[in-house]
Design a protein around this motif. Sequence first.
Motif, short mmCIF file in Angstrom:
data_model
loop_
_atom_site.label_atom_id
_atom_site.label_comp_id
_atom_site.label_asym_id
_atom_site.label_seq_id
_atom_site.Cartn_x
_atom_site.Cartn_y
_atom_site.Cartn_z
N THR A 502 7.91 -2.43 9.78
CA THR A 502 7.40 -2.19 8.83
C THR A 502 6.64 -1.02 8.35
OG1 THR A 502 7.36 -4.69 7.60
CG2 THR A 502 5.78 -3.20 7.07
N TYR A 503 5.69 -0.75 9.65
CA TYR A 503 4.69 0.30 9.59
C TYR A 503 5.39 1.43 10.12
CZ TYR A 503 0.76 -2.55 10.80
OH TYR A 503 -0.19 -3.44 10.74
N LEU A 504 7.26 1.10 10.74
CA LEU A 504 7.79 2.23 10.86
C LEU A 504 8.46 3.27 9.47
CD1 LEU A 504 9.12 3.91 12.78
CD2 LEU A 504 10.74 2.61 13.24
N ILE A 505 8.90 1.77 8.71
CA ILE A 505 9.35 1.94 7.61
C ILE A 505 8.70 2.68 6.17
CG2 ILE A 505 10.76 1.64 5.18
CD1 ILE A 505 11.68 -0.80 6.69
N THR A 506 7.34 1.80 6.25
CA THR A 506 6.32 3.00 5.99
C THR A 506 4.94 4.08 6.53
OG1 THR A 506 5.61 -0.08 4.89
CG2 THR A 506 3.94 2.03 4.76
N PHE A 508 6.99 6.81 6.79
CA PHE A 508 7.91 7.56 7.19
C PHE A 508 7.65 7.65 5.21
CE2 PHE A 508 10.15 7.65 11.11
CZ PHE A 508 10.00 8.84 11.14
N SER A 509 7.67 7.07 4.28
CA SER A 509 7.41 7.12 3.19
C SER A 509 6.25 7.10 2.96
CB SER A 509 7.65 5.28 2.57
OG SER A 509 8.45 4.88 3.03
N ALA A 510 5.21 7.06 3.73
CA ALA A 510 3.37 7.26 3.69
C ALA A 510 3.65 9.55 4.02
CB ALA A 510 2.41 7.44 4.43
N GLN A 511 4.57 9.51 4.71
CA GLN A 511 4.75 10.91 5.37
C GLN A 511 4.93 12.10 4.36
OE1 GLN A 511 6.60 11.47 8.21
NE2 GLN A 511 6.23 14.11 8.74
N SER A 512 6.15 11.49 2.70
CA SER A 512 6.19 12.13 1.49
C SER A 512 4.73 11.70 0.63
CB SER A 512 7.34 11.78 1.27
OG SER A 512 7.19 12.17 0.05
N GLN A 513 3.82 13.06 0.02
CA GLN A 513 2.62 12.15 -0.19
C GLN A 513 3.13 11.98 -2.22
OE1 GLN A 513 -0.44 12.54 0.09
NE2 GLN A 513 0.04 13.28 1.66
N SER A 514 4.61 12.59 -2.07
CA SER A 514 5.09 11.68 -3.36
C SER A 514 5.18 10.48 -3.41
CB SER A 514 5.98 13.53 -3.98
OG SER A 514 7.06 13.28 -3.01
N GLY A 516 4.27 8.14 -0.74
CA GLY A 516 3.29 7.43 -0.66
C GLY A 516 1.86 7.36 -0.76
N GLY A 517 1.69 8.58 -0.57
CA GLY A 517 0.26 9.44 0.19
C GLY A 517 -0.57 8.80 0.08
N SER A 518 -0.83 8.39 -1.53
CA SER A 518 -2.10 8.10 -1.19
C SER A 518 -2.03 6.39 -0.91
CB SER A 518 -2.13 7.57 -3.30
OG SER A 518 -1.05 7.03 -3.50
N TYR A 519 -3.38 6.00 -1.10
CA TYR A 519 -4.01 5.12 -0.57
C TYR A 519 -3.48 3.56 -1.09
CZ TYR A 519 -7.05 0.65 1.16
OH TYR A 519 -7.26 -0.21 1.36
N GLY A 520 -3.56 3.84 -2.61
CA GLY A 520 -2.95 2.26 -3.35
C GLY A 520 -0.85 2.31 -3.56
N ALA A 521 -0.15 3.75 -3.20
CA ALA A 521 1.16 3.54 -3.13
C ALA A 521 1.62 2.72 -2.09
CB ALA A 521 1.65 4.67 -3.33
N THR A 522 0.49 3.68 -0.64
CA THR A 522 0.61 3.12 0.75
C THR A 522 0.95 1.60 0.78
OG1 THR A 522 0.59 5.30 1.70
CG2 THR A 522 0.09 3.28 2.87
N ILE A 525 3.75 -0.12 -1.06
CA ILE A 525 5.07 -0.53 -0.19
C ILE A 525 4.84 -1.09 1.19
CG2 ILE A 525 6.71 2.09 1.45
CD1 ILE A 525 5.28 3.89 -0.83
N CYS A 526 3.84 -0.84 1.63
CA CYS A 526 3.82 -1.82 2.88
C CYS A 526 3.68 -3.15 2.81
CB CYS A 526 2.37 -1.38 3.67
SG CYS A 526 2.48 -2.33 4.80
N LEU A 527 2.98 -3.56 1.90
CA LEU A 527 3.37 -5.18 1.13
C LEU A 527 4.62 -5.36 0.85
CD1 LEU A 527 0.23 -6.14 -0.61
CD2 LEU A 527 0.88 -6.31 1.53
N ALA A 528 5.19 -4.79 0.29
CA ALA A 528 6.66 -5.20 -0.39
C ALA A 528 7.75 -5.13 0.77
CB ALA A 528 6.93 -4.38 -0.70
N ILE A 529 7.32 -4.66 1.74
CA ILE A 529 7.84 -4.00 2.38
C ILE A 529 8.50 -5.15 3.73
CG2 ILE A 529 9.35 -3.11 4.85
CD1 ILE A 529 8.52 -0.35 3.44
N GLY A 530 6.73 -5.73 4.06
CA GLY A 530 6.51 -7.17 4.80
C GLY A 530 6.49 -8.35 4.11
#
Length: 639
Positions: A502-506, A508-514, A516-522, A525-530
């Motif tokens: 989950t941390y690995l996927i999230t 790389f997702s958060a690395q792209s600001q468009s 998941g860079g924001s706190y809420g989006a990250t 994403i993290c909760l959904a994947i986990g």
Amino acid sequence: MFANVISAAGDYFVGSFWAFVPAIIAIALALITKQVYLSLFAGVFVGAMFLAGGEPLGALQRIFEVMSEQIGGNGGILIFLVVLGIFAVLMVKSGGSTAYGNWASGKIKSRTGAQFATVGLGALIFVDDYFNCLTVGSVMRPVTDKHKVSHAKLAYLIDSTAAPICIIAPISSWAAAVSGYADGGIIAFIKTIPFNMYALLTIAMMIVFICLKFDIFKMRKNERIAMTTGDLNAGETDLPTEDINATENSKGRVAHLLIPIILLVVCCVGAMIYNGWSWLHTLSPDELMEELGKPSFNLLDMFSQCDSSIALATGSVLALVLTIVYYAISKAVTFKESMKSITEGFKSMVPAILILVFAWTLCAFMGAKGEGLADGIPVIDGTLNAKAFVQAHISADSMALGVIPFIFFALACFISFATGTSWGTFGVLIPISTAVMSAESNSGLFYLTMAAVLAGAVYGDHVSPISDTTIMASSGAQCNHIDHVKTQMPYATIVAIVCGLTYLITGFSAQSQSIGGSYGATVGICLAIGVAMLALSIGGIVLAEKLMAKKKLAAAGDASIELIAESSDNLETDSENSVQDSAAPVEAEAASDEIEESETEVSEAQSAPSEETPAPVKSGIELTVDEQISHTINKKYDK
């Protein structure tokens, strides 16, 4: 002074991977030999020998110096443990534990209900993991014992509602510890809660498995033994606490259990708040601004700035005094018996205290909280300075930004497992993680990385045989310590694997600001994947278990058919032999009749002709045996 003497010979091992070798030796020996005391002492001795340059007498002297320091530095925790042991004895003598067990047995009708009641109580006692482990164990063990829940399962439930609950509770000793290491204080800690996948998914998996009545690996074996034989320790006799053999009050009431627990909770929480206030109120507005980032303080600040070990000792002693007075007034336990309970309670906690002292000493030698690097060189601080090794091998420039949360999670898992301390791991990695991710301090990736450290530290603490929290869970459940580690490890490791992915996927997702860079989006994403990955994992485990059960059933059926066929072949062979044995006398009798007939024919031929003698009737033995064989085979196949 002693550190300077030994550094010349032992500095080769300082700040290198050798700093982790003593813990690896202790853990390996504990799992192989099941002798926790010997294994921990062996690890401590190896660490001391490294620092002493191989000189045994110097190593022994250093062991007792460090051990004395650890006993003194953790005196509050030791007092708290002893007081909890005294509480356990008093509750037994008052009859409160038995009364609660009898009352709960009438309310809790199933094993599932007993397990959910344990989880619920553990969630309510969120202020401290030590307090949680021993209190939940003392209260719920009589209930779970009546429903034949194994002590290994009880220890798992206690352990999974101790650190995982405390690490996501803003008002807890763990929140205070993390706040002290993090730059953002309690606010930074609160922002890590949605990202703490190990805590959240551990609680979720525990609840799902209780609902499904499903267990895996050695836990399933222990549970079956408990349900079928009533042996709640699966044959294990080396328990971490002494059995409490005290005469109970036959007129005990549920209040004799609940009122002391309420007093303990209220006094401990009050002592933590008072402890924080007693320090903060002495600071000037300028000093508060420097310490807290604001000129005043509130209730949350008082709680977060307390010394939890001293506060727990203070609160528990106050609660003990009030409990003794209450028992004397209610005539549940006499004052003389209460005084006698002090030594009995201390004795019951000696094994757990011994393990803790060894574990603390081992951690101190390793230097999980060492001084790290100075100008790129490991500081010679009298320990093996494991912190310096970690600092020297982590750099944001040497890895992709998205993989950093996963790297810190893996490091936290290893360090916490090897040292047996999650708090020590916080001290090593949180400052490093915040420094590495300082450029991303306003993004979700910053808090994701910090949460990965917390999650990995809790996992390592969960599965380490030398972890103080794991030891406390074993003590609270009166479960063999190594048995608890072995039965809990598969559950914890499944969740840890899900967390790592989950941390690995999230990341790389958060690395792209468009994306998941924001706190809420990250967070989303993290909760959904986990949650999705945990659901797939649990579904896969249950499906695999069903397929294995079907395969075993089919194999058992094939074995039964082969056994029946073999039995039939043996029966047919025996029958043929019986036919041959039966035919021999018949043939001899027929030959004798033929000779007799020939003689008669000769004599009759001389006198007068006669009618032909009828041929002998064929024996019916063969038909009878075949019918028996056929009947026997048909009966076996019908069964």
